[in-house]
Design a protein around this motif. Sequence first.
Motif, PDB file in Angstrom:
ATOM      1  N   ARG A  52       7.655   6.316  24.136  1.00 32.84           N
ATOM      2  CA  ARG A  52       8.580   5.261  23.764  1.00 32.84           C
ATOM      3  C   ARG A  52       7.881   4.205  22.918  1.00 32.84           C
ATOM      4  NH1 ARG A  52      11.601   3.639  29.403  1.00 32.84           N
ATOM      5  NH2 ARG A  52      10.177   1.877  29.151  1.00 32.84           N
ATOM      6  N   PRO A  53       8.655   3.363  22.224  1.00 30.80           N
ATOM      7  CA  PRO A  53       8.024   2.299  21.438  1.00 30.80           C
ATOM      8  C   PRO A  53       7.185   1.336  22.266  1.00 30.80           C
ATOM      9  CG  PRO A  53      10.286   2.628  20.725  1.00 30.80           C
ATOM     10  CD  PRO A  53      10.094   3.460  21.963  1.00 30.80           C
ATOM     11  N   ASP A  54       7.446   1.251  23.585  1.00 33.33           N
ATOM     12  CA  ASP A  54       6.660   0.348  24.424  1.00 33.33           C
ATOM     13  C   ASP A  54       5.461   1.034  25.071  1.00 33.33           C
ATOM     14  OD1 ASP A  54       8.049   1.913  26.231  1.00 33.33           O
ATOM     15  OD2 ASP A  54       8.875   0.247  27.385  1.00 33.33           O
ATOM     16  N   GLY A  55       5.162   2.273  24.667  1.00 39.33           N
ATOM     17  CA  GLY A  55       3.954   2.920  25.146  1.00 39.33           C
ATOM     18  C   GLY A  55       4.075   3.605  26.489  1.00 39.33           C
ATOM     19  N   TYR A  56       5.281   3.966  26.911  1.00 39.04           N
ATOM     20  CA  TYR A  56       5.491   4.739  28.130  1.00 39.04           C
ATOM     21  C   TYR A  56       6.101   6.085  27.767  1.00 39.04           C
ATOM     22  CZ  TYR A  56       4.298   0.618  30.786  1.00 39.04           C
ATOM     23  OH  TYR A  56       3.605  -0.454  31.289  1.00 39.04           O
ATOM     24  N   VAL A  57       5.811   7.091  28.561  1.00 41.31           N
ATOM     25  CA  VAL A  57       6.253   8.445  28.245  1.00 41.31           C
ATOM     26  C   VAL A  57       7.738   8.594  28.562  1.00 41.31           C
ATOM     27  CG1 VAL A  57       5.950  10.905  28.732  1.00 41.31           C
ATOM     28  CG2 VAL A  57       3.953   9.388  28.646  1.00 41.31           C
ATOM     29  N   ALA A  58       8.524   8.974  27.544  1.00 43.03           N
ATOM     30  CA  ALA A  58       9.958   9.189  27.708  1.00 43.03           C
ATOM     31  C   ALA A  58      10.266  10.617  28.130  1.00 43.03           C
ATOM     32  CB  ALA A  58      10.694   8.876  26.408  1.00 43.03           C
ATOM     33  N   TRP A  59       9.462  11.537  27.651  1.00 46.44           N
ATOM     34  CA  TRP A  59       9.702  12.971  27.920  1.00 46.44           C
ATOM     35  C   TRP A  59       8.424  13.722  27.599  1.00 46.44           C
ATOM     36  CZ3 TRP A  59       9.332  17.134  24.545  1.00 46.44           C
ATOM     37  CH2 TRP A  59       9.872  18.351  24.989  1.00 46.44           C
ATOM     38  N   ALA A  60       8.207  14.807  28.327  1.00 49.71           N
ATOM     39  CA  ALA A  60       7.049  15.659  28.051  1.00 49.71           C
ATOM     40  C   ALA A  60       7.348  17.074  28.533  1.00 49.71           C
ATOM     41  CB  ALA A  60       5.796  15.115  28.737  1.00 49.71           C
ATOM     42  N   ALA A  61       6.660  18.027  27.958  1.00 47.18           N
ATOM     43  CA  ALA A  61       6.812  19.422  28.374  1.00 47.18           C
ATOM     44  C   ALA A  61       5.535  20.180  28.035  1.00 47.18           C
ATOM     45  CB  ALA A  61       8.011  20.074  27.685  1.00 47.18           C
ATOM     46  N   ASP A  62       5.170  21.108  28.903  1.00 43.94           N
ATOM     47  CA  ASP A  62       4.036  21.990  28.644  1.00 43.94           C
ATOM     48  C   ASP A  62       4.542  23.234  27.929  1.00 43.94           C
ATOM     49  OD1 ASP A  62       2.201  20.300  30.067  1.00 43.94           O
ATOM     50  OD2 ASP A  62       3.030  21.091  31.940  1.00 43.94           O
ATOM     51  N   GLU A  63       3.883  23.589  26.839  1.00 41.36           N
ATOM     52  CA  GLU A  63       4.258  24.778  26.067  1.00 41.36           C
ATOM     53  C   GLU A  63       5.738  24.757  25.683  1.00 41.36           C
ATOM     54  OE1 GLU A  63       2.061  26.816  25.030  1.00 41.36           O
ATOM     55  OE2 GLU A  63       0.341  26.379  26.302  1.00 41.36           O
ATOM     56  N   ALA A  64       6.226  23.643  25.173  1.00 43.05           N
ATOM     57  CA  ALA A  64       7.635  23.505  24.819  1.00 43.05           C
ATOM     58  C   ALA A  64       7.970  24.322  23.581  1.00 43.05           C
ATOM     59  CB  ALA A  64       7.959  22.037  24.561  1.00 43.05           C
TER      60      ALA A  64
END
Length: 495
Positions: A469-481
């Motif tokens: 996110r623009p504030d430096g927090y993770v919005a979404w993540a995936a392994d091997e997406a």
Amino acid sequence: MNGTQGTTKDTTQGATQDPTGAEGPAVIVVGSGPTGLLLAGDLAAAGIRVTLLEKRPHGISNLSRALVLHARTLEQLDARGLADELEAKGKVLDRLRLFGRLEVGLDKLPSRYNHLLVLPQYEVERVLERRAIAASVDFRYESEVTGLTQDADGVSLEVRGPGGGSSTLRAAYAVGADGLHSPVRKAIGLPFPGKSVIRSLVLADVKLAEKPASVLTVNAAGDAFAFIAPFADGYYRVIGWNRAHNVPDSEPLDLEEVKEITRLALGRDYGMHDARWMSRFHSDERQAPAYRVGRVFLAGDAAHVHTPAGAQGMNTGLQDAVNLSWKLVAAVEGRAPEGLLDTYQSERHPIGKAVLRSSGGIVRLAMAKRPWSIAARAVLASFIGAVTPIRDKAIGQITGIGYTYPAPKGAHRLTGHRAPDVALKEGRLYEALRAGKFVLIAPVGAEYDAGRAVVTRWASGRRTTVLVRPDGYVAWAADEADAGEVRAALARIVR
């Protein structure tokens, strides 16, 4: 966390019109302290029309109370290209001392800023004000909010100007960053429950004949507590309290009383002289039950106030601004996912509450008087110092890097966590965040059309795809997406 939760849908787009028919601001920010300046600067830098109201005349006071920037705040300032300048102005401290006996090193902190920075609030305000001016924030000084109404389309503020005349300003949203006695908070009918924790604290800016051995000098002994920190101009800020001398804030204060408190707490007064400012005040613990009412938001001391312990007040307010600004940009531009603005409350209110608990706990332990409480403090200090996970959690909260935001059920383990300043194929993450946009970190070789997001790649062979996110927090993540997963996440979150 990712803007898909919540119940409030905002459809307002762009700037509103003021009563004269001229184009008015999309957002009105009330209060030009650090929180208001950072928020207004973020909005204006994103192209949003912003008016900032301040009831004081123009001029940054050198008598501000806050003196410390913590690691997470420095990271956020780095994401705005400001941290290096502030680091050059302040004094670095890589150890924290609590309760007189517990000393905790910060050099292992997992941050580029593995220290705290001793720097007066007015220096922070100068840098933030310059940035806001460069971004074309409309500053209006000697402008006091006397009333506020809101409807489905916007907010109207009644403002008394420099000559005493009244006018009405209209905007899509308003933010009260106007301090402990916030007129905005009162106008939207929110209480400010809490209590005064310490009465008759004294503050003084003085010169010292003897230079203290450390950057921060702090101790509690018997009925007294004292804290000394340097300014860059040769003066020192002294904060003190004597339990045996609780008097009203209006009681006159002289340098002899400041010296006496310091001698009681620190064993010496360092030859204090030439006081340029002295004041007596009390410290409250208060928090508004809501940070949002309709189109009006609260941030900084208007939303929460804490004891000075841990030096978390200004830092918490700046983090409020960082969390809110990008969400308001998305709302004004008409691209915010449903419920995005509600996440300001769900993310920041629990942290404000946690800061109240931690700062209050520190000051109560520091000022323990009864033998059993002094013994409990000694045991707790030894326990924190000996147990690494407990120590790391405490330091993570004080410095701000340990806080996380709620994540949807089933989300990737990184979602809601602070994104560290990782190395990228070109530069580092917090340099990429200076664009004020989401940053998609993809594996080397992956190609995406991310629309509004900045696309970058790991410096390593890591295969996790992370949307920050623009504030430096993770919005979404995936392994091997796969590409479909990434496109779906971008469409849902970034828009």
